[in-house]
Design a protein around this motif. Structure first.
Motif, short mmCIF file in Angstrom:
data_model
loop_
_atom_site.label_atom_id
_atom_site.label_comp_id
_atom_site.label_asym_id
_atom_site.label_seq_id
_atom_site.Cartn_x
_atom_site.Cartn_y
_atom_site.Cartn_z
N THR A 136 -8.63 -14.17 -19.15
CA THR A 136 -9.45 -15.34 -19.45
C THR A 136 -10.84 -15.20 -18.86
N GLN A 137 -11.03 -14.26 -17.92
CA GLN A 137 -12.34 -14.02 -17.33
C GLN A 137 -13.20 -13.09 -18.17
N SER A 138 -12.62 -12.51 -19.22
CA SER A 138 -13.34 -11.51 -20.01
C SER A 138 -14.35 -12.12 -20.97
N GLY A 139 -14.17 -13.40 -21.29
CA GLY A 139 -15.02 -14.05 -22.28
C GLY A 139 -14.52 -13.87 -23.70
N LEU A 140 -13.49 -13.07 -23.90
CA LEU A 140 -12.90 -12.87 -25.22
C LEU A 140 -11.88 -13.99 -25.48
N LYS A 141 -12.08 -14.70 -26.56
CA LYS A 141 -11.21 -15.84 -26.85
C LYS A 141 -10.31 -15.63 -28.05
N SER A 142 -10.57 -14.61 -28.86
CA SER A 142 -9.77 -14.36 -30.06
C SER A 142 -9.85 -12.89 -30.44
N GLY A 201 -10.43 -6.61 -14.78
CA GLY A 201 -11.52 -6.17 -15.63
C GLY A 201 -11.61 -4.67 -15.79
N GLU A 202 -10.61 -3.93 -15.30
CA GLU A 202 -10.61 -2.47 -15.43
C GLU A 202 -10.51 -2.07 -16.90
N VAL A 203 -9.74 -2.84 -17.68
CA VAL A 203 -9.71 -2.69 -19.14
C VAL A 203 -9.97 -4.06 -19.75
N MET A 204 -10.51 -4.07 -20.96
CA MET A 204 -10.87 -5.34 -21.60
C MET A 204 -9.68 -6.00 -22.30
N VAL A 212 4.27 -10.40 -21.15
CA VAL A 212 3.00 -10.91 -20.65
C VAL A 212 2.83 -12.40 -20.94
N ILE A 213 3.72 -12.99 -21.73
CA ILE A 213 3.55 -14.40 -22.12
C ILE A 213 3.46 -15.34 -20.91
N PRO A 214 4.21 -15.12 -19.82
CA PRO A 214 4.03 -16.00 -18.66
C PRO A 214 2.60 -16.02 -18.13
N TYR A 215 1.88 -14.89 -18.24
CA TYR A 215 0.47 -14.87 -17.82
C TYR A 215 -0.37 -15.77 -18.72
N VAL A 216 -0.02 -15.81 -20.00
CA VAL A 216 -0.70 -16.71 -20.94
C VAL A 216 -0.38 -18.16 -20.59
N ASP A 217 0.89 -18.44 -20.32
CA ASP A 217 1.30 -19.80 -19.96
C ASP A 217 0.59 -20.28 -18.70
N GLN A 218 0.32 -19.35 -17.79
CA GLN A 218 -0.35 -19.70 -16.53
C GLN A 218 -1.87 -19.83 -16.68
N GLY A 219 -2.41 -19.52 -17.85
CA GLY A 219 -3.84 -19.59 -18.08
C GLY A 219 -4.61 -18.40 -17.57
N ARG A 220 -3.92 -17.31 -17.23
CA ARG A 220 -4.60 -16.12 -16.70
C ARG A 220 -4.95 -15.12 -17.80
N MET A 221 -4.28 -15.24 -18.93
CA MET A 221 -4.51 -14.36 -20.07
C MET A 221 -4.67 -15.20 -21.34
N VAL A 222 -5.38 -14.63 -22.31
CA VAL A 222 -5.45 -15.23 -23.64
C VAL A 222 -4.76 -14.28 -24.61
N ALA A 223 -3.85 -14.80 -25.41
CA ALA A 223 -3.13 -13.97 -26.39
C ALA A 223 -4.01 -13.80 -27.62
N LEU A 224 -4.18 -12.56 -28.06
CA LEU A 224 -5.08 -12.24 -29.17
C LEU A 224 -4.35 -12.05 -30.49
N ASN A 225 -3.17 -11.44 -30.46
CA ASN A 225 -2.37 -11.25 -31.66
C ASN A 225 -0.95 -10.91 -31.25
N VAL A 226 -0.01 -11.05 -32.18
CA VAL A 226 1.37 -10.63 -31.96
C VAL A 226 1.75 -9.67 -33.08
N TRP A 227 2.73 -8.79 -32.79
CA TRP A 227 3.05 -7.71 -33.71
C TRP A 227 4.35 -7.93 -34.47
N THR A 228 4.88 -9.15 -34.42
CA THR A 228 6.08 -9.50 -35.17
C THR A 228 5.70 -9.93 -36.58
#
Length: 324
Positions: A136-142, A201-204, A212-228
Motif C-alpha cells: 500500500t506504500q507503493s502508490g500502485l492501486k490497481s 519496497g525491494e520489489v514493486m 497473501v490475502i491476510p496482508y490485504v485484509d490488514q491493509g498492508r497490501m493491495v490485491a491487483l489481480n487473481v489467477w482463478t
C-alpha cells in the motif's frame, strides 16, 4: 458464509533410485512404521507451506503412532526434496512434498530423473490460488496502474516471486509477454521472504499464492489481480486475469511422494494415514488461515495429474521461450 467455504466456491476450477532388496523391504513393510518418518518440505520454515505441512505431519503422527518430522530444504525451484528421494531407500521412512514447479524442470534444466516415473505418488493434499499484490506504500492501486507504470519505465518494473520456474515466476513472465512489458523477475525462497521484500519496497509487485490475502485484509497490501477463473469471494473487488483481457489461469496443487519402488502396502498405509490427517479439524483450520484449499487426490489420480501437468507445462514454457 465462512472464509473457507467462500474460497472453495471461488476456486471451483480448479533416475535411478535406491531400491534395496525385495525381501528386506517386504519384511519391513509388514510392521510399518516402527520408527520416525521424515517429511522433507521444499519451502523455508515459517511460511504457509511449512506451517500447513507441519500440522499435517503432526496429525499423521497420531494416526501412524510414530513421529513425522519435518525437514526444510528450500531452493532449486522446489526440487531438492524430490531429488533427495532419488538416493533414498524406498521404505517409506523418507517422504517429500512435491511442488508443481518440479514438473517444469525436465524442460528447463538438465534433470537426470523423471518426476512422473521416478517417484512413488502417495496423495495430493492441498493447493494454492494465485494473485499479484503490491504494498500500500507503493502508490500502485490497481493492475492498470502497474501496466501504465511499466510501459512508461521499460525494464524498471520488478516482480518478485517464490523461486525461479515456480508457478508465480512462469505465469508472471507469461503475463508480461502477453502485454509486451519489459520487467525484472526477482526470485525469493518463499512467501515470507517475498512479503518482507514487497513491503520494504525491494520489489514493486509480488506474484504469490492466496496466502497473501491476510496482508490485504490488514491493509498492508493491495490485491491487483487473481489467477482463478472467477473472482475469489475473499477478494470480491479484485479482477481475474481473464477480466483484464489476459487468457491465463493458474493454480497449484501439491502433495506427498516417496522414492520409486515403495512397497504397495506401505504406500497404502501412508495414503490412508495422511488422508485421515487431512480430515482433522486442526489441518482444515490451518489451511483456512492461509486461504488454501484441501485438494485430495489418491495415489493413482495424483500420478495421472502429474503426467498431465508435465504436458501442460511443456506447452506453456515452449510458448514463453527464453523470456522466463
Amino acid at each position: 458464509m465462512s472464509r473457507r467455504t467462500a474460497l472453495q466456491a471461488g476456486v471451483s476450477a480448479v533416475a535411478g533410485s535406491w531400491l534395496g532388496t525385495a525381501p528386506s523391504l517386504a519384511q519391513a513393510s509388514k510392521a510399518f512404521p516402527t520408527r520416525a518418518i521424515k517429511l522433507v518440505v521444499a519451502f523455508p520454515a515459517g511460511g504457509p507451506t511449512d506451517l500447513t505441512m507441519r500440522q499435517l505431519a503432526e496429525n499423521a503422527s497420531k494416526v501412524l503412532g510414530q513421529p513425522v518430522i519435518v525437514e526444510n530444504r528450500p531452493g532449486a525451484s522446489g526440487s531438492l526434496p524430490a531429488a533427495q528421494l532419488q538416493s533414498t531407500q524406498a521404505d517409506g521412512y523418507t517422504l517429500a512434498q512435491l511442488p508443481m514447479s518440479v514438473m517444469r524442470l525436465p524442460f528447463t534444466t538438465g534433470l537426470k530423473w523423471n518426476p512422473v516415473e521416478d517417484l512413488s505418488y502417495i496423495l495430493n493434499v492441498t493447493g494454492y490460488a494465485f494473485c499479484m499484490v503490491a504494498s500500500t506504500q507503493s502508490g500502485l492501486k490497481s493492475w492498470q496502474d502497474v501496466v501504465a507504470w511499466a510501459k512508461a519505465h521499460p525494464g524498471k518494473l520488478t516482480i518478485g516471486n517464490t523461486g525461479t520456474y515456480t508457478s508465480p515466476h512462469v505465469t508472471s513472465a507469461i503475463i508480461a509477454q502477453q502485454l509486451g512489458l519489459e520487467v525484472v523477475h526477482v526470485p525469493y525462497k518463499g512467501s515470507a521472504e517475498l512479503m518482507r521484500a514487497t513491503m520494504s519496497g525491494e520489489v514493486m509487485v509480488a506474484a504469490d499464492t492466496s496466502a497473501v490475502i491476510p496482508y490485504v485484509d490488514q491493509g498492508r497490501m493491495v490485491a491487483l489481480n487473481v489467477w482463478t477463473e472467477k473472482r475469489l469471494p475473499t477478494l470480491p473487488k479484485t479482477p481475474t486475469l481473464i477480466e483484464l483481457g489476459l487468457p491465463t489461469t493458474q493454480y497449484s496443487p501439491f502433495g506427498l511422494v516417496a522414492p520409486k519402488g515403495l512397497p504397495k502396502d506401505v504406500q497404502a498405509r501412508l495414503h490412508d494415514a495422511f488422508k485421515q490427517a487431512m480430515e482433522m479439524e486442526s489441518y482444515q483450520a490451518m489451511l483456512q488461515r492461509f486461504e488454501m484449499l484441501p485438494i485430495y487426490m489418491d495415489s493413482a489420480r495424483y500420478k495421472q495429474f502429474a503426467q498431465e501437468s508435465t504436458v501442460k507445462e511443456k506447452a506453456a514454457l515452449a510458448k514463453l521461450g527464453p523470456q522466463a
